[in-house]
Scaffold this motif. Structure first.
Motif, PDB file in Angstrom:
ATOM      1  N   PHE A 199     -13.987 -26.485  -5.973  1.00 21.71           N
ATOM      2  CA  PHE A 199     -13.196 -27.683  -6.023  1.00 21.71           C
ATOM      3  C   PHE A 199     -11.997 -27.561  -6.643  1.00 21.71           C
ATOM      4  N   THR A 200     -10.870 -28.278  -6.303  1.00 20.80           N
ATOM      5  CA  THR A 200      -9.473 -28.163  -6.626  1.00 20.80           C
ATOM      6  C   THR A 200      -9.595 -28.863  -8.158  1.00 20.80           C
ATOM      7  N   SER A 201     -10.003 -30.042  -8.347  1.00 24.98           N
ATOM      8  CA  SER A 201      -9.942 -30.493  -9.592  1.00 24.98           C
ATOM      9  C   SER A 201     -11.274 -31.721  -9.530  1.00 24.98           C
ATOM     10  N   ASN A 241      -6.228 -27.878 -12.315  1.00 20.12           N
ATOM     11  CA  ASN A 241      -6.407 -28.188 -10.824  1.00 20.12           C
ATOM     12  C   ASN A 241      -6.312 -26.548 -10.303  1.00 20.12           C
ATOM     13  N   ALA A 242      -7.258 -26.248  -9.816  1.00 25.12           N
ATOM     14  CA  ALA A 242      -7.550 -24.530  -9.080  1.00 25.12           C
ATOM     15  C   ALA A 242      -6.241 -24.398  -8.267  1.00 25.12           C
ATOM     16  N   ALA A 243      -5.929 -25.500  -7.493  1.00 21.01           N
ATOM     17  CA  ALA A 243      -4.804 -25.170  -6.509  1.00 21.01           C
ATOM     18  C   ALA A 243      -3.508 -25.025  -7.084  1.00 21.01           C
ATOM     19  N   ARG A 244      -3.419 -25.479  -8.307  1.00 16.07           N
ATOM     20  CA  ARG A 244      -2.132 -25.207  -9.150  1.00 16.07           C
ATOM     21  C   ARG A 244      -2.288 -23.966 -10.136  1.00 16.07           C
ATOM     22  N   GLU A 245      -3.389 -23.922 -10.404  1.00 17.23           N
ATOM     23  CA  GLU A 245      -3.433 -22.710 -11.267  1.00 17.23           C
ATOM     24  C   GLU A 245      -3.371 -21.300 -10.577  1.00 17.23           C
ATOM     25  N   CYS A 269     -10.732 -25.328  -0.132  1.00 19.85           N
ATOM     26  CA  CYS A 269     -10.518 -24.043  -0.196  1.00 19.85           C
ATOM     27  C   CYS A 269      -9.220 -23.465   0.536  1.00 19.85           C
ATOM     28  N   GLU A 270      -8.940 -24.338   1.669  1.00 21.25           N
ATOM     29  CA  GLU A 270      -7.706 -23.965   2.386  1.00 21.25           C
ATOM     30  C   GLU A 270      -6.611 -24.347   1.388  1.00 21.25           C
TER      31      GLU A 270
END
Length: 314
Positions: A199-201, A241-245, A269-270
């Motif tokens: 998940f992103t966050s 947030n994984a998408a930011r990290e 994921c995208e």
């Protein structure tokens, strides 16, 4: 008019009480170790694991027959953390693995352990904080665990020497942990990251669950829960947030997700892929529910791993 105002005020007060009560209920069920139940998580995720239990049981039996040891160490904030270490000859390549929400070291990687062991990888199967034999009252959802992950990486290097090559592999919450770790300064020994159904966050996945499973608005429940978690657990639900990290990632990343995942939607994921600064490879497994990708299409999953690892390991 006065009567209308009184009724309106009473209704507003009742709504506020309901929202506060709902937030407290959500927090207790989700963030506190004592109330986070694996059975409830499995039901919410919607994956039919019964069809895979025979294979999982057989592989777990094989895994636990291999020479291994319990490893304990202290986190930066004083918690005693636990992992299982399965050394292989030479200890030159090590997979450090992180399980999902309400999972533990000896469960989530039973299936994949055979792949790694047969290829000569040592395995460090980590109990994330507030799981398994690791201490902690509040679950870190990757935000706290990424710091612990760096500590486990350091342990591997001290144990195996500076020539060791490390791959980080995580599933679900563990997948988010390794992606969040990618944004930190990692030692050269870390060669790649494999993230499965991350998940992103916490904030975004909780919002998704509230909308799709409970048909409830996220506002103001998320704001209340975030405030409480900052006070009690020490981090905000969108602080990491994984998408930011991954915008700061330096090592190659393999992203894996099932297109039938209703718990952590594939769009996360995208989003992570779009934001990733390092080289990414992606495998989307058709018909796979949450954390089911390996069992749904083992051949595709292992082929993707082999191609990825051959490209990053020397």
């Amino acid at each position: 008019m006065k009567k209308i105002l009184k009724v309106t005020a009473a209704a507003a007060g009742l709504l506020a009480a309901v929202q506060a009560g709902g937030s407290a209920y959500l927090y207790r069920r989700t963030m506190k170790r004592s109330n986070a139940k694996v059975e409830r998580t499995m039901k919410m995720a919607g994956t039919d694991w019964s069809q895979y239990f025979p294979l999982i049981g057989k592989r777990k039996e094989y895994l636990m027959m291999q020479p291994h040891e319990d490893v304990f160490k202290r986190s930066g904030d004083g918690l005693k953390l636990h992992a299982l270490y399965f050394p292989q000859k030479g200890e030159k390549k090590v997979a450090v693995c992180f399980h999902g929400y309400t999972g533990q070291a000896s469960s989530d990687f039973c299936g994949l352990s055979t792949y790694y062991l047969e290829r000569g990888y040592s395995l460090l199967l980590v109990d994330q904080r507030a799981h398994g034999q690791s201490e902690g009252e509040y679950i870190g959802f990757g935000c706290l665990d990424r710091v612990d992950a760096c500590s486990w990486i350091d342990w591997v290097i001290k144990r195996c020497g500076s020539q060791v090559q490390i791959v980080l592999h995580g599933i679900s919450m563990g997948g988010s942990t390794v992606l969040m770790t990618s944004g930190l300064k990692l030692p050269d020994q870390v060669k790649g990251i494999i993230s499965d159904c991350a998940f992103t966050s916490p904030k975004q996945v909780f919002t998704h669950v509230l909308h799709t499973m409970y048909h409830l608005p996220a506002v103001p429940m998320m704001q209340i829960t975030d405030f409480v978690n900052r006070k009690k657990a020490g981090y905000g639900l969108d602080e990491c947030n994984a998408a930011r990290e991954v915008r700061n990632a330096k090592v190659p990343i393999l992203l894996i997700h099932g297109d039938a995942d209703t718990f952590v939607p594939c769009r996360m994921c995208e989003e992570i892929e779009r934001n990733c600064a390092s080289k990414t490879t992606k495998l989307i497994v058709k018909g796979a529910a949450h954390a089911e990708s390996y069992y749904k299409d083992m051949e595709a999953y292992e082929n993707a791993m082999t191609e990825f690892l051959e490209g990053v390991m020397e």
